[in-house]
Design a protein around this motif. Structure first.
Motif, short mmCIF file in Angstrom:
data_model
loop_
_atom_site.label_atom_id
_atom_site.label_comp_id
_atom_site.label_asym_id
_atom_site.label_seq_id
_atom_site.Cartn_x
_atom_site.Cartn_y
_atom_site.Cartn_z
N ILE A 78 -3.51 9.09 2.26
CA ILE A 78 -2.64 9.57 0.99
C ILE A 78 -2.77 8.64 -0.31
O ILE A 78 -2.96 9.51 -1.44
CB ILE A 78 -1.14 9.22 1.31
CG1 ILE A 78 -0.63 10.38 2.59
CG2 ILE A 78 -0.30 9.45 0.27
CD1 ILE A 78 0.61 10.02 3.17
N ILE A 79 -3.16 7.41 -0.40
CA ILE A 79 -3.32 6.79 -1.23
C ILE A 79 -4.77 7.12 -2.11
O ILE A 79 -4.77 7.35 -3.32
CB ILE A 79 -3.71 5.14 -1.18
CG1 ILE A 79 -2.17 4.54 -0.60
CG2 ILE A 79 -4.16 4.38 -2.31
CD1 ILE A 79 -2.54 3.15 -0.08
N ALA A 81 0.98 4.10 -2.68
CA ALA A 81 1.07 5.58 -2.53
C ALA A 81 2.23 6.32 -2.96
O ALA A 81 1.97 7.50 -3.81
CB ALA A 81 0.90 5.70 -0.87
N ASN A 105 -1.55 6.51 5.51
CA ASN A 105 -1.27 5.99 4.34
C ASN A 105 -2.25 5.79 3.50
O ASN A 105 -2.47 5.99 2.36
CB ASN A 105 -0.33 4.66 4.62
CG ASN A 105 1.02 4.79 5.05
OD1 ASN A 105 1.63 5.70 4.89
ND2 ASN A 105 1.64 3.76 5.81
N PHE A 139 0.95 -1.29 0.08
CA PHE A 139 -0.04 0.15 -0.06
C PHE A 139 1.07 1.04 0.02
O PHE A 139 0.70 2.28 -0.67
CB PHE A 139 -1.06 -0.14 1.40
CG PHE A 139 -2.08 -1.06 1.38
CD1 PHE A 139 -2.84 -1.29 0.24
CD2 PHE A 139 -1.63 -2.09 2.27
CE1 PHE A 139 -3.76 -2.34 0.35
CE2 PHE A 139 -2.64 -3.48 2.24
CZ PHE A 139 -3.57 -3.58 1.38
N GLN A 140 1.69 1.25 0.63
CA GLN A 140 2.88 2.31 0.68
C GLN A 140 3.51 2.53 -0.69
O GLN A 140 3.91 3.53 -1.12
CB GLN A 140 3.94 2.13 1.72
CG GLN A 140 3.33 2.17 3.41
CD GLN A 140 4.48 2.02 4.29
OE1 GLN A 140 5.27 2.54 4.39
NE2 GLN A 140 4.46 0.87 4.96
N ILE A 154 1.55 9.15 -6.04
CA ILE A 154 1.67 10.64 -5.72
C ILE A 154 2.89 11.15 -6.48
O ILE A 154 3.12 12.46 -6.52
CB ILE A 154 1.59 11.04 -4.16
CG1 ILE A 154 3.00 10.29 -3.44
CG2 ILE A 154 0.58 10.50 -3.41
CD1 ILE A 154 3.26 10.72 -2.04
N LEU A 160 6.58 10.28 1.83
CA LEU A 160 5.80 9.72 2.89
C LEU A 160 6.75 9.29 3.99
O LEU A 160 6.10 9.38 5.31
CB LEU A 160 5.67 8.13 2.38
CG LEU A 160 4.43 7.93 1.45
CD1 LEU A 160 4.45 6.56 0.80
CD2 LEU A 160 3.25 8.35 1.72
N ALA A 175 -4.08 10.63 -3.65
CA ALA A 175 -3.30 10.56 -4.62
C ALA A 175 -4.03 9.89 -5.75
O ALA A 175 -3.72 10.48 -7.03
CB ALA A 175 -2.03 9.51 -4.40
#
Length: 345
Positions: A328-329, A278, A325, A274-275, A282, A304, A332
């Motif tokens: 942010i996803i 993200a 997180n 997931f990070q 972004i 991040l 983004a």
């Protein structure tokens, strides 16, 4: 001279957009650089929160912590650019080191016993080979058997996570070959070696995408695979190589992570995908393929990591990191949707 008929599928759409070519180029460049002001603002906020933010120790610590995620993002960005997706990267970062250590460590009656089939110095090459093999198998299932790539890599994620748990018996492994510890813990010229390694790999990858014919082919494949195939690009072969390279980079990330913390955690890599998404999104890499740069992806990773660092210095509990997180996803994806220039179907 008239253009080759093989290139016709690639050249045909250009007249309709010729007037906007310069504008599109500028927008693409802007997307790649759009996080630089964000990084500057985060730096100002971080210094306001704590003067320790701008110290060398803190910044090098942020860079060290970003290295493992950076390699996964490098792998994920290359795969997304070529128009594919590999969810199993987050499992490869854990299972490849576990299998490598299992193959080289002897049975000495400790909590974790290995097979002792290979000498200790082979641990790193074995780990990289295991990562490459995972990418190769994924590529075979996706490209040769024509299975759905999302489902294949989701299944591989679950399978590899289970294999890691079974071999490690659900516990962290602290008995490691010395070669595994070195790269993640050494410093060169006062800077962690992992930072140097990541910088070199991103530079090589970015140069290849910008200047090499096969690197530019990744954008052609991700943008329109059929047109790329008609133009003579070996779509399946290049895509397969990218998947293998992605698995190798994920395994290398596992080596750096293991050396950094001195052990292989039982859940190493869990939730990292997931990070990865993200950071890449972004950073301007399109989930639809054919667009984005490694520089943009790298700024996504740094964003991040700096957000987490500022929150830590501000005393915000780490339990909020997962919420952040996810937010942010989603943000983004919204930004990507409105900056991609694609029309709503």
């Amino acid at each position: 001279m008239a253009p080759s008929t093989k290139l016709a599928p690639l050249i045909k759409p250009l007249p309709a957009h010729a007037a906007e070519a310069g504008q599109r180029f500028d927008l693409a460049r802007y997307r790649d650089l759009s996080l630089l002001p964000v990084l500057l603002v985060l730096g100002i906020i971080g210094y306001a929160v704590s003067p320790a933010f701008l110290t060398a120790d803190n910044l090098l610590g942020v860079g060290q912590q970003a290295t493992e995620l950076s390699l996964l993002v490098l792998a994920g960005a290359l795969i997304l650019i070529v128009g594919r997706m590999d969810l199993s990267l987050e499992s490869t970062i854990g299972v490849a080191p576990v299998i490598a250590v299992w193959l080289v460590l002897p049975d000495h009656g400790a909590r974790f016993n290995g097979l002792g089939l290979f000498p200790g110095w082979t641990a790193i090459p074995l780990c990289l080979l295991i990562g490459a093999a995972i990418g190769a198998i994924n590529g075979f299932l996706i490209l040769k058997l024509r299975l759905n790539g999302f489902i294949v890599t989701l299944g591989a994620l679950t399978l590899l996570r289970g294999l890691q748990t079974a071999i490690s018996e659900g516990q962290s492994i602290i008995n490691l070959p010395s070669s595994f510890r070195y790269l993640g813990s050494a410093s060169w010229l006062g800077v962690p070696s992992a930072i140097w390694i990541c910088a070199v790999l991103f530079l090589l990858g970015g140069s290849a995408l910008a200047w090499l014919r096969h690197g530019r082919a990744l954008y052609a494949i991700g943008g329109n695979a059929e047109a790329a195939r008609a133009a003579g690009i070996r779509v399946d072969r290049i895509t397969w190589i990218v998947l293998i390279l992605g698995g190798t980079l994920a395994a290398f990330a596992g080596i750096l992570y293991t050396g950094h913390y001195g052990s292989i955690a039982a859940d190493q890599g869990n939730g990292w995908i997931f990070q990865v998404f993200a950071a890449t999104v972004i950073g301007g890499v399109s989930l639809n393929g054919g667009r984005g740069t490694l520089f943009g992806a790298l700024t996504g990773v740094l964003t991040l990591q700096l957000v987490v660092n500022v929150m830590t210095l501000a005393g915000v509990p780490a339990l909020w990191n997962q919420f952040l997180n996810g937010a942010i996803i989603i943000i983004a994806l919204v930004i990507s949707r409105f900056t991609s220039g694609e029309k709503q179907e």
